[in-house]
Scaffold this motif. Structure first.
Motif, mmCIF file in Angstrom:
data_model
loop_
_atom_site.group_PDB
_atom_site.id
_atom_site.type_symbol
_atom_site.label_atom_id
_atom_site.label_comp_id
_atom_site.label_asym_id
_atom_site.label_seq_id
_atom_site.Cartn_x
_atom_site.Cartn_y
_atom_site.Cartn_z
ATOM 1 N N SER A 38 0.912 -1.128 0.085
ATOM 2 C CA SER A 38 0.015 -0.054 -0.119
ATOM 3 C C SER A 38 0.802 1.251 0.110
ATOM 4 C CB SER A 38 -1.205 0.205 1.176
ATOM 5 O OG SER A 38 -0.046 0.058 2.252
ATOM 6 N N ASP A 118 -0.648 -6.154 5.300
ATOM 7 C CA ASP A 118 -0.933 -5.231 4.396
ATOM 8 C C ASP A 118 -1.401 -5.857 3.124
ATOM 9 O OD1 ASP A 118 -0.361 -2.536 3.503
ATOM 10 O OD2 ASP A 118 0.925 -3.343 1.839
ATOM 11 N N SER A 122 -4.808 -4.586 1.432
ATOM 12 C CA SER A 122 -4.856 -3.895 0.334
ATOM 13 C C SER A 122 -4.791 -4.704 -0.886
ATOM 14 C CB SER A 122 -3.472 -3.062 0.512
ATOM 15 O OG SER A 122 -3.245 -2.288 1.431
#
Length: 218
Positions: A38, A118, A122
């Motif tokens: 991200s 993450d 994302s």
């Protein structure tokens, strides 16, 4: 003179810098593994590489395409490294095991602890892709290692190697989930190291365990 296992565990030589796709994937992989999915954009990457956004998008139409290419590169390197180590007749079973697990530890240590979480948040499709990569690589690699261990008397002969490899796959899928890593306060490379110690500790013969302890002191 045969190569030492730690030499075999080194990453393959990078592709020439003149190859634009290779340059792009290496740069994206560095961002992905250290900072997360991200935190970078395709525009930022193009500027860093000194190329136009048009050139970048010609090779990789989307950020997700590029992320997938980086993960595919990682999986291909792991498989190629395993193939080279397993095929080396100059290495003992313990040396092959040490060479492969040492290489994996080195690769996974490049992953910051938050990376998988993450990805899950994302880029869920890419997070799911990490499961697919393990599904292909874990049974293939560890099934072959276990069979060689049985042939050399280092792994218990009554063991069903394909079942044991599949068992490891499901264990690794669970332990490498972001929730499990966070609950255990472990980075990916630490979880892998603990899993290998536990797994092979129960599968080896007395002779295999002796060699294992010599190769993995402490």
């Amino acid at each position: 003179m045969p190569a030492r296992p730690e030499e075999l565990s080194r990453a393959p030589v990078a592709a020439p810098l003149a190859d634009p796709p290779a340059r792009i994937v290496r740069a994206a992989r560095a961002h992905l593994f250290v900072h997360g999915y991200s935190t970078w954009t395709m525009d930022d990457l193009a500027a860093e590489l000194g190329m136009s956004k048009k050139t970048l998008y010609q090779h990789f139409p989307t950020k997700e395409d590029l992320g997938r290419a980086a993960l595919e590169q990682f999986a291909a390197e792991v498989r190629a490294e395993a193939d080279a180590i397993i095929a080396d007749r100059n290495l003992t079973f313990a040396e092959k095991l040490r060479g492969f697990t040492g290489g994996m530890h080195q690769r996974l240590s490049q992953l910051a602890p938050h990376i998988l979480r993450d990805l899950q948040r994302s880029a869920p499709a890419l997070h799911d892709f990490t499961f697919e990569m393990r599904r292909k690589n874990v049974p293939y690699i560890f099934g072959r290692l276990l069979e060689q261990g049985q042939l050399t008397g280092k792994v218990r002969p009554e063991l069903d190697a394909p079942f044991a490899a599949e068992f490891l796959l499901h264990a690794m899928q669970g332990i490498m989930s972001p929730a499990s890593l966070e609950h255990l306060h472990l980075a990916p490379h630490q979880a892998f190291e603990k899993a290998m110690s536990l797994y092979f500790g129960g599968l080896l013969t007395p002779a295999g365990r002796k060699d294992y302890e010599k190769s993995f002191p402490g």
